[in-house]
Design a protein around this motif. Structure first.
Motif, short mmCIF file in Angstrom:
data_model
loop_
_atom_site.label_atom_id
_atom_site.label_comp_id
_atom_site.label_asym_id
_atom_site.label_seq_id
_atom_site.Cartn_x
_atom_site.Cartn_y
_atom_site.Cartn_z
N THR A 1 0.81 -1.24 0.00
CA THR A 1 0.00 0.00 0.00
C THR A 1 0.84 1.28 0.00
N ALA A 2 2.17 1.14 -0.10
CA ALA A 2 3.05 2.31 -0.05
C ALA A 2 2.77 3.31 -1.16
N LYS A 3 2.51 2.78 -2.35
CA LYS A 3 2.25 3.67 -3.50
C LYS A 3 1.00 4.50 -3.28
N SER A 4 -0.03 3.84 -2.77
CA SER A 4 -1.29 4.55 -2.48
C SER A 4 -1.08 5.60 -1.39
N ALA A 5 -0.26 5.25 -0.37
CA ALA A 5 0.02 6.21 0.71
C ALA A 5 0.81 7.40 0.20
N GLN A 6 1.78 7.14 -0.71
CA GLN A 6 2.56 8.24 -1.30
C GLN A 6 1.65 9.19 -2.07
N SER A 7 0.64 8.63 -2.73
CA SER A 7 -0.33 9.46 -3.45
C SER A 7 -1.07 10.39 -2.48
N ARG A 8 -1.43 9.87 -1.28
CA ARG A 8 -2.11 10.70 -0.27
C ARG A 8 -1.17 11.82 0.23
N VAL A 9 0.13 11.49 0.36
CA VAL A 9 1.11 12.49 0.81
C VAL A 9 1.16 13.65 -0.18
N LYS A 10 1.15 13.34 -1.47
CA LYS A 10 1.18 14.38 -2.50
C LYS A 10 -0.09 15.23 -2.45
N GLN A 11 -1.22 14.55 -2.25
CA GLN A 11 -2.49 15.30 -2.16
C GLN A 11 -2.46 16.26 -0.97
N LEU A 12 -1.93 15.78 0.17
CA LEU A 12 -1.85 16.64 1.36
C LEU A 12 -0.94 17.83 1.14
N SER A 13 0.18 17.62 0.41
CA SER A 13 1.12 18.71 0.17
C SER A 13 0.54 19.79 -0.74
N LYS A 14 -0.38 19.40 -1.63
CA LYS A 14 -0.98 20.35 -2.57
C LYS A 14 -2.25 21.00 -2.03
N LEU A 15 -2.74 20.47 -0.93
CA LEU A 15 -4.02 20.93 -0.39
C LEU A 15 -3.90 22.36 0.16
N THR A 16 -4.83 23.23 -0.23
CA THR A 16 -4.90 24.58 0.35
C THR A 16 -5.68 24.51 1.65
N ARG A 17 -4.97 24.78 2.75
CA ARG A 17 -5.59 24.62 4.07
C ARG A 17 -6.55 25.78 4.35
N ILE A 18 -7.73 25.43 4.76
CA ILE A 18 -8.72 26.45 5.15
C ILE A 18 -8.37 26.94 6.55
N LYS A 19 -8.29 28.24 6.70
CA LYS A 19 -7.95 28.83 7.99
C LYS A 19 -9.15 28.74 8.92
#
Length: 629
Positions: free
Chosen positions: A282-300
């Protein structure tokens, strides 16, 4: 579009005052700029008018945009008179008029000089373009609206009070008629009459208006948009102040839901990464989530409550039902005992809340001070009921000592109060940490006001006499004070120019006018409606009196008198009609001469001057003719 801010950032040192602000001002806009003290409102205004250049972003103005900016300390020429200062707005027109007179003298010696004729025509055009024919009327209209009577026009500016200088600065700015009008706290020092005149004037103003104000009633009457600046960020809301409050509550609620929704999504993704990143399958799937988190614009996360003092007024000793009665009191000031109001009568029951209003100088503060003095040492005509404990708030905070620290001021007023209790009370008004060791004389107006109100909270008073308690307070502080006084179960009598504050609290209005105190049961809005009805009824009564007087005059005259007067009326109408015809014929002749001789500047100038005189005469003749018909 008149002006725009795009991704503007302004910083002082490492502190960002404004952060990535984008906003536009369009023709006809009515914008209220609000925010806590120190939020950056004045910085935003100075950036908008290009006195401060941003570290990032751009400020764009329409080509040749005229901007009028009223600062809290606008400069006036101290050696000038009021009229000289106002005429200075029309300097170009006045210079053009002086040049016209100078050229006219030269033309008397050389009437055929075409160069002089052309110079005269240019000067005349500049005079007309600068409002030369109308500026005296406009000056008087605005000065009267801002509370300056004719007799004050030659007053030297150096002798004016701070409030009068503020009003004069507003008048001068209105006369300049800019495309974009920026007013920083224009309602300070204005009485109700002047405030209402200014509201009406600005509502009809053809340019855009941007106003910084703590006067919520003023913003309700005028604003079509609200710009709120907080923590360096600007949010725009459509509508007036009351609508802004509703929209902001809805926006914060929506933003909180979005924030919580995203927070749950992020937590779920981070949990998935933590459980699956080290697994080969499942490492590949988890890496995909990491990328999504890094690109996510955090709502204040939205702030559900603005930073505001927490006022609370309470008491332990319950007074009698009849808290205060004033009978036949005269209010006078100065060594010469100038009479402000006579035969003042008022009564206050336990738990009642009333406001004292009136124009500047009518005796509002004098009344409050007399009541305070009588609470300490009894005076004939002023009776406080048994068990009343009176607390007083002075708008100028003169009862505080500039050399003392804030903590010393509280301790000296309440020696039995422990340090924890004193610090706790000051903390409620946002004076914390090392700030308690500041000297009173070094505090800002807002800070001194908060210390004064903190002292009032310590006293457990069951009667509060407040003189302009909202002066120097920002909007969050005003609203907090308003809430505390609404919940206060004691008796409240206060002076205020804050109409929103009065409307929220007062159940009774005492109006000082023409040397008398008039009592009105109801809110400020109800008082205003009653005053408008009273004005309409007064006008109707005056009209009826005029009609009745005319009828009475007609009835007492005998038939011979009436016939003689009717004959004189018909004769006057006939003469007026002949005169009107002569004027109209001359106007037509002048128009023909101008059309046939466009290059004869001397002739055209003389014709235009005569046309102006004829126009006034024509209007006067028509008015008289209509009145006789």
């Amino acid at each position: 579009m008149l002006a725009s801010l795009t991704d503007v950032t302004v910083a002082y040192g490492e502190t960002e005052i404004l952060k990535n602000i984008t906003a536009n001002i369009n023709a006809g806009d009515r914008i209220g700029l609000i925010g806590p003290n120190g939020a950056g409102k004045t910085t935003l205004l100075n950036t908008l008018v290009r006195r401060i250049w941003p570290e990032a972003g751009s400020v764009i103005h329409k080509t040749d945009l005229s901007v009028g900016y009223l600062e809290q300390n606008s400069g006036l020429t101290a050696s000038s008179t009021i009229m000289e200062e106002m005429r200075g707005v029309f300097r170009e027109a006045l210079n053009a008029r002086a040049k016209m007179r100078e050229i006219a003298k030269k033309m008397e010696q050389a009437p055929d000089d075409t160069i002089l004729q052309m110079e005269y025509a240019r000067a005349q055009s500049a005079f007309e373009a600068g409002g030369g024919y109308d500026f005296e009327i406009e000056i008087k209209k605005i000065l009267n609206g801002m509370g300056f009577a004719d007799k004050a026009y030659e007053t030297n500016i150096a002798t004016l009070s701070g409030g009068e200088k503020t009003r004069l600065a507003i008048a001068r700015l209105l006369l300049s008629d800019p495309e974009m009008l920026i007013l920083d706290e224009p309602t300070n020092h204005l009485d109700f009459k002047t405030l209402m005149w200014l509201e009406n004037y600005l509502n009809g103003y053809k340019g855009a208006v941007l106003i910084v104000s703590h006067d919520r009633y003023f913003l309700d009457k005028l604003a079509k948009k609200i710009w709120e600046i907080d923590e360096g960020e600007l949010t725009e809301y459509t509508g007036n102040y009351t609508q802004y409050k509703q929209l902001k509550a809805e926006y914060v609620s929506w933003q909180m839901k979005e924030y919580e929704k995203q927070a749950r999504q992020i937590a779920h993704m981070e949990d998935y990464v933590a459980r699956n990143l080290t697994r080969a399958s499942t490492a590949k799937s988890a890496q995909s989530r990491v990328k999504q988190l890094s690109k996510l614009t955090r709502i204040k996360k939205p702030r559900t409550e603005s930073k505001a003092p927490s006022f609370h007024f309470d008491f332990s000793q319950r007074p009698v039902s009849d808290v205060l009665e004033v009978r036949g009191l005269d209010l006078a000031v100065g060594r010469e005992e100038k009479m402000l109001a006579s035969d003042v009568n008022l009564k206050m029951k336990r738990g009642a809340k009333a406001a004292v209003i009136g124009d500047n100088g009518t005796g509002k503060s004098t009344l409050i001070k007399r009541l305070v003095a009588a609470a300490r040492e009894p005076e004939d005509g002023i009776v406080f009921g048994k068990n009343t404990l009176v607390g007083y708030y002075d708008q100028e905070n003169k009862n505080m000592t500039p050399e003392k620290t804030v903590l010393q001021e509280v301790w000296d007023a309440y020696p039995s109060l422990l340090e924890y209790g004193a610090r706790s009370m000051l903390g409620r008004v946002l004076i914390t940490g090392e700030e308690v060791y500041k000297h009173i004389g070094d505090l800002s107006g807002g800070e001194r006001a908060k210390v004064g109100l903190a002292l009032l909270m310590c006293g457990e008073y069951n009667v509060l006499l407040l003189d302009e308690p909202t002066n120097h307070l920002d909007l969050p502080a005003r609203e907090s004070l308003e809430t505390a006084l609404r919940e206060y179960e004691g008796t409240l009598l206060f002076v205020s120019h804050d109409r929103y504050f009065i409307n929220a609290l007062a159940e009774k209005i005492y109006e000082i006018s023409d040397g008398k105190v008039n009592e009105f049961d109801g809110t400020f809005d109800e008082y205003q409606q009653a005053k408008e009805r009273e004005a309409e009824q007064s006008e109707e009564r005056q009209k009826d009196v005029r009609v009745a007087a005319a009828q009475e005059t007609a009835e007492v005259k005998n038939p011979r008198q009436r016939r003689a007067e009717e004959a004189r009326r018909r004769e006057r109408i006939s003469r007026l009609e002949r005169k009107i015809a002569e004027v109209e014929a001359r106007e037509a002749e002048l128009a023909r001469m101008i059309a046939e001789n466009p290059a004869d500047f001397e002739l055209v100038g003389k014709c235009c001057t005569e046309m102006e005189d004829l126009k006034e005469a024509h209007e006067a003749l028509l008015e008289e003719w209509v009145s006789l018909e």
